[in-house]
Design a protein around this motif. Structure first.
Motif, PDB file in Angstrom:
ATOM      1  N   SER A  99       0.806  -1.227   0.000  1.00  0.00           N
ATOM      2  CA  SER A  99       0.000   0.000   0.000  1.00  0.00           C
ATOM      3  C   SER A  99       0.837   1.273   0.000  1.00  0.00           C
ATOM      4  O   SER A  99       0.490   2.251  -0.670  1.00  0.00           O
ATOM      5  CB  SER A  99      -0.937   0.003   1.210  1.00  0.00           C
ATOM      6  OG  SER A  99      -0.196   0.032   2.427  1.00  0.00           O
ATOM      7  N   ASN A 100       1.932   1.289   0.744  1.00  0.00           N
ATOM      8  CA  ASN A 100       2.719   2.517   0.826  1.00  0.00           C
ATOM      9  C   ASN A 100       3.324   2.891  -0.533  1.00  0.00           C
ATOM     10  O   ASN A 100       3.430   4.070  -0.876  1.00  0.00           O
ATOM     11  CB  ASN A 100       3.826   2.391   1.881  1.00  0.00           C
ATOM     12  CG  ASN A 100       4.753   1.219   1.636  1.00  0.00           C
ATOM     13  OD1 ASN A 100       4.308   0.071   1.557  1.00  0.00           O
ATOM     14  ND2 ASN A 100       6.048   1.488   1.534  1.00  0.00           N
ATOM     15  N   GLU A 101       3.683   1.878  -1.333  1.00  0.00           N
ATOM     16  CA  GLU A 101       4.229   2.157  -2.656  1.00  0.00           C
ATOM     17  C   GLU A 101       3.147   2.631  -3.621  1.00  0.00           C
ATOM     18  O   GLU A 101       3.391   3.483  -4.484  1.00  0.00           O
ATOM     19  CB  GLU A 101       4.932   0.919  -3.205  1.00  0.00           C
ATOM     20  CG  GLU A 101       6.185   0.530  -2.426  1.00  0.00           C
ATOM     21  CD  GLU A 101       6.909  -0.660  -3.025  1.00  0.00           C
ATOM     22  OE1 GLU A 101       6.619  -1.007  -4.197  1.00  0.00           O
ATOM     23  OE2 GLU A 101       7.776  -1.246  -2.340  1.00  0.00           O
ATOM     24  N   VAL A 102       1.943   2.083  -3.487  1.00  0.00           N
ATOM     25  CA  VAL A 102       0.833   2.523  -4.334  1.00  0.00           C
ATOM     26  C   VAL A 102       0.474   3.976  -4.010  1.00  0.00           C
ATOM     27  O   VAL A 102       0.249   4.794  -4.910  1.00  0.00           O
ATOM     28  CB  VAL A 102      -0.398   1.607  -4.153  1.00  0.00           C
ATOM     29  CG1 VAL A 102      -1.546   2.092  -5.040  1.00  0.00           C
ATOM     30  CG2 VAL A 102      -0.056   0.172  -4.491  1.00  0.00           C
ATOM     31  N   LEU A 103       0.429   4.321  -2.721  1.00  0.00           N
ATOM     32  CA  LEU A 103       0.132   5.692  -2.329  1.00  0.00           C
ATOM     33  C   LEU A 103       1.211   6.654  -2.815  1.00  0.00           C
ATOM     34  O   LEU A 103       0.917   7.778  -3.249  1.00  0.00           O
ATOM     35  CB  LEU A 103      -0.018   5.785  -0.807  1.00  0.00           C
ATOM     36  CG  LEU A 103      -1.272   5.137  -0.218  1.00  0.00           C
ATOM     37  CD1 LEU A 103      -1.238   5.186   1.304  1.00  0.00           C
ATOM     38  CD2 LEU A 103      -2.540   5.810  -0.743  1.00  0.00           C
ATOM     39  N   SER A 104       2.454   6.223  -2.754  1.00  0.00           N
ATOM     40  CA  SER A 104       3.547   7.064  -3.254  1.00  0.00           C
ATOM     41  C   SER A 104       3.380   7.322  -4.749  1.00  0.00           C
ATOM     42  O   SER A 104       3.610   8.438  -5.229  1.00  0.00           O
ATOM     43  CB  SER A 104       4.899   6.396  -2.987  1.00  0.00           C
ATOM     44  OG  SER A 104       5.160   6.305  -1.601  1.00  0.00           O
ATOM     45  N   ALA A 105       2.947   6.291  -5.493  1.00  0.00           N
ATOM     46  CA  ALA A 105       2.718   6.441  -6.935  1.00  0.00           C
ATOM     47  C   ALA A 105       1.584   7.419  -7.214  1.00  0.00           C
ATOM     48  O   ALA A 105       1.616   8.168  -8.197  1.00  0.00           O
ATOM     49  CB  ALA A 105       2.414   5.083  -7.559  1.00  0.00           C
ATOM     50  N   ALA A 106       0.568   7.441  -6.336  1.00  0.00           N
ATOM     51  CA  ALA A 106      -0.563   8.342  -6.531  1.00  0.00           C
ATOM     52  C   ALA A 106      -0.142   9.804  -6.447  1.00  0.00           C
ATOM     53  O   ALA A 106      -0.745  10.672  -7.092  1.00  0.00           O
ATOM     54  CB  ALA A 106      -1.644   8.052  -5.491  1.00  0.00           C
ATOM     55  N   PHE A 107       0.891  10.079  -5.671  1.00  0.00           N
ATOM     56  CA  PHE A 107       1.353  11.459  -5.491  1.00  0.00           C
ATOM     57  C   PHE A 107       2.697  11.713  -6.185  1.00  0.00           C
ATOM     58  O   PHE A 107       3.358  12.707  -5.889  1.00  0.00           O
ATOM     59  CB  PHE A 107       1.476  11.779  -4.001  1.00  0.00           C
ATOM     60  CG  PHE A 107       0.160  11.854  -3.292  1.00  0.00           C
ATOM     61  CD1 PHE A 107      -0.591  13.024  -3.291  1.00  0.00           C
ATOM     62  CD2 PHE A 107      -0.347  10.747  -2.617  1.00  0.00           C
ATOM     63  CE1 PHE A 107      -1.806  13.102  -2.633  1.00  0.00           C
ATOM     64  CE2 PHE A 107      -1.566  10.811  -1.959  1.00  0.00           C
ATOM     65  CZ  PHE A 107      -2.298  11.983  -1.961  1.00  0.00           C
ATOM     66  N   ALA A 108       3.103  10.823  -7.078  1.00  0.00           N
ATOM     67  CA  ALA A 108       4.374  10.984  -7.779  1.00  0.00           C
ATOM     68  C   ALA A 108       4.358  12.288  -8.579  1.00  0.00           C
ATOM     69  O   ALA A 108       3.310  12.702  -9.094  1.00  0.00           O
ATOM     70  CB  ALA A 108       4.615   9.801  -8.707  1.00  0.00           C
ATOM     71  N   PRO A 109       5.503  12.958  -8.691  1.00  0.00           N
ATOM     72  CA  PRO A 109       5.554  14.245  -9.401  1.00  0.00           C
ATOM     73  C   PRO A 109       5.074  14.162 -10.840  1.00  0.00           C
ATOM     74  O   PRO A 109       4.462  15.088 -11.351  1.00  0.00           O
ATOM     75  CB  PRO A 109       7.037  14.624  -9.330  1.00  0.00           C
ATOM     76  CG  PRO A 109       7.557  13.894  -8.146  1.00  0.00           C
ATOM     77  CD  PRO A 109       6.792  12.607  -8.094  1.00  0.00           C
ATOM     78  N   ASP A 110       5.353  13.046 -11.510  1.00  0.00           N
ATOM     79  CA  ASP A 110       5.012  12.922 -12.923  1.00  0.00           C
ATOM     80  C   ASP A 110       4.509  11.517 -13.211  1.00  0.00           C
ATOM     81  O   ASP A 110       5.202  10.533 -12.933  1.00  0.00           O
ATOM     82  CB  ASP A 110       6.242  13.223 -13.786  1.00  0.00           C
ATOM     83  CG  ASP A 110       5.924  13.186 -15.276  1.00  0.00           C
ATOM     84  OD1 ASP A 110       4.727  13.217 -15.634  1.00  0.00           O
ATOM     85  OD2 ASP A 110       6.872  13.131 -16.076  1.00  0.00           O
ATOM     86  N   THR A 111       3.287  11.406 -13.744  1.00  0.00           N
ATOM     87  CA  THR A 111       2.735  10.095 -14.092  1.00  0.00           C
ATOM     88  C   THR A 111       2.588   9.939 -15.606  1.00  0.00           C
ATOM     89  O   THR A 111       2.006   8.967 -16.072  1.00  0.00           O
ATOM     90  CB  THR A 111       1.346   9.883 -13.441  1.00  0.00           C
ATOM     91  OG1 THR A 111       0.455  10.909 -13.929  1.00  0.00           O
ATOM     92  CG2 THR A 111       1.431   9.947 -11.941  1.00  0.00           C
ATOM     93  N   SER A 112       3.134  10.901 -16.382  1.00  0.00           N
ATOM     94  CA  SER A 112       2.961  10.871 -17.833  1.00  0.00           C
ATOM     95  C   SER A 112       3.607   9.644 -18.464  1.00  0.00           C
ATOM     96  O   SER A 112       3.156   9.152 -19.493  1.00  0.00           O
ATOM     97  CB  SER A 112       3.539  12.139 -18.461  1.00  0.00           C
ATOM     98  OG  SER A 112       4.927  12.261 -18.171  1.00  0.00           O
TER      99      SER A 112
END
Length: 233
Positions: A99-112
């Motif tokens: 879960s902590n890695e998924v949450l980090s991905a949700a707020f990642a600076p760039d998801t493009s």
């Protein structure tokens, strides 16, 4: 130096104590008259998990409505919600990611360049995974006693959800826009504060569960500079 306690603090403590007492009484009576007796603590935890899931689903639906750019397709939104909350199979790399890695991905600076640019989906999945990890339950699993839930997991859940709450209000993209529109005014000028109510309710239930497991929620300090922590040791 001593800290003067305000009357409001005593009132909140009294209300919380009364709420927990009523929940205990409700679960005890329900267990006695039902077909099966569920231990009191586990019964309260199951009730809280159910309420958290319903509130989170409501929040994610609202976030999709406020942030359609992350998933323009209504059909895909329904599919994502079913994957997060209703046991629909999840076949991508996030199925087994903590879960902590998924949450980090949700707020990642760039998801493009990410394989999953849908921040709303990642947020909902990360939060629901967090709850299942903390309480040790899946879509069909049932805990036997509340003692099976380690106190440290509940404390980490509380810490991570506070981190989510803070990031939703503060994290912005390169253009200075909030990553998630939550309480932004609609076209009619109406300000929807439902998100705040939902997050407060979830955090309060986690605090109560920490208390039931012998912890002190008020003593667990939230550090805004920290990252999401792993719930499972």
């Amino acid at each position: 130096m001593g800290v003067e306690r305000l009357p409001g603090i005593h009132a909140r403590s009294l209300v919380r104590g009364l709420s927990i007492f009523l929940l205990l009484a409700l679960v005890f009576v329900g267990g006695c008259v039902g077909d099966a007796v569920i231990p009191t603590g586990a019964g309260i935890f199951h009730y809280h998990i159910q309420e958290d899931r319903q509130d989170l689903e409501k929040m994610i639906r609202r976030l999709y409505a406020k942030n359609p750019k992350y998933q323009p397709s209504r059909v895909m939104r329904y599919k994502r919600i079913a994957q997060i909350f209703h046991g629909r199979p999840l076949l991508d790399k996030y199925a087994h990611m903590p879960s902590n890695e998924v949450l980090s991905a949700a707020f990642a600076p760039d998801t493009s360049t990410s394989s999953e640019p849908d921040r709303v989906f990642l947020l909902g999945l990360g939060m629901m995974k967090s709850i299942r990890e903390a309480y040790g339950v899946g879509h069909k699993q049932i805990m036997i006693t509340a003692l099976q839930v380690p106190l440290v997991r509940l404390q980490r859940l509380y810490r991570n959800f506070n981190q989510v709450n803070w990031r939703l209000k503060t994290y912005r993209d390169k253009q200075g826009r909030l990553l998630f529109l939550t309480n932004a005014k609609g076209a009619d000028g109406y300000l929807n504060m439902g998100y705040e109510v939902i997050m407060t309710a979830i955090l309060t239930r986690i605090q109560d569960d920490i208390y039931l497991r012998g912890g002190l929620p008020g003593k667990y300090i939230f550090d805004m500079s920290t990252m999401f922590v792993s719930i499972i040791l």
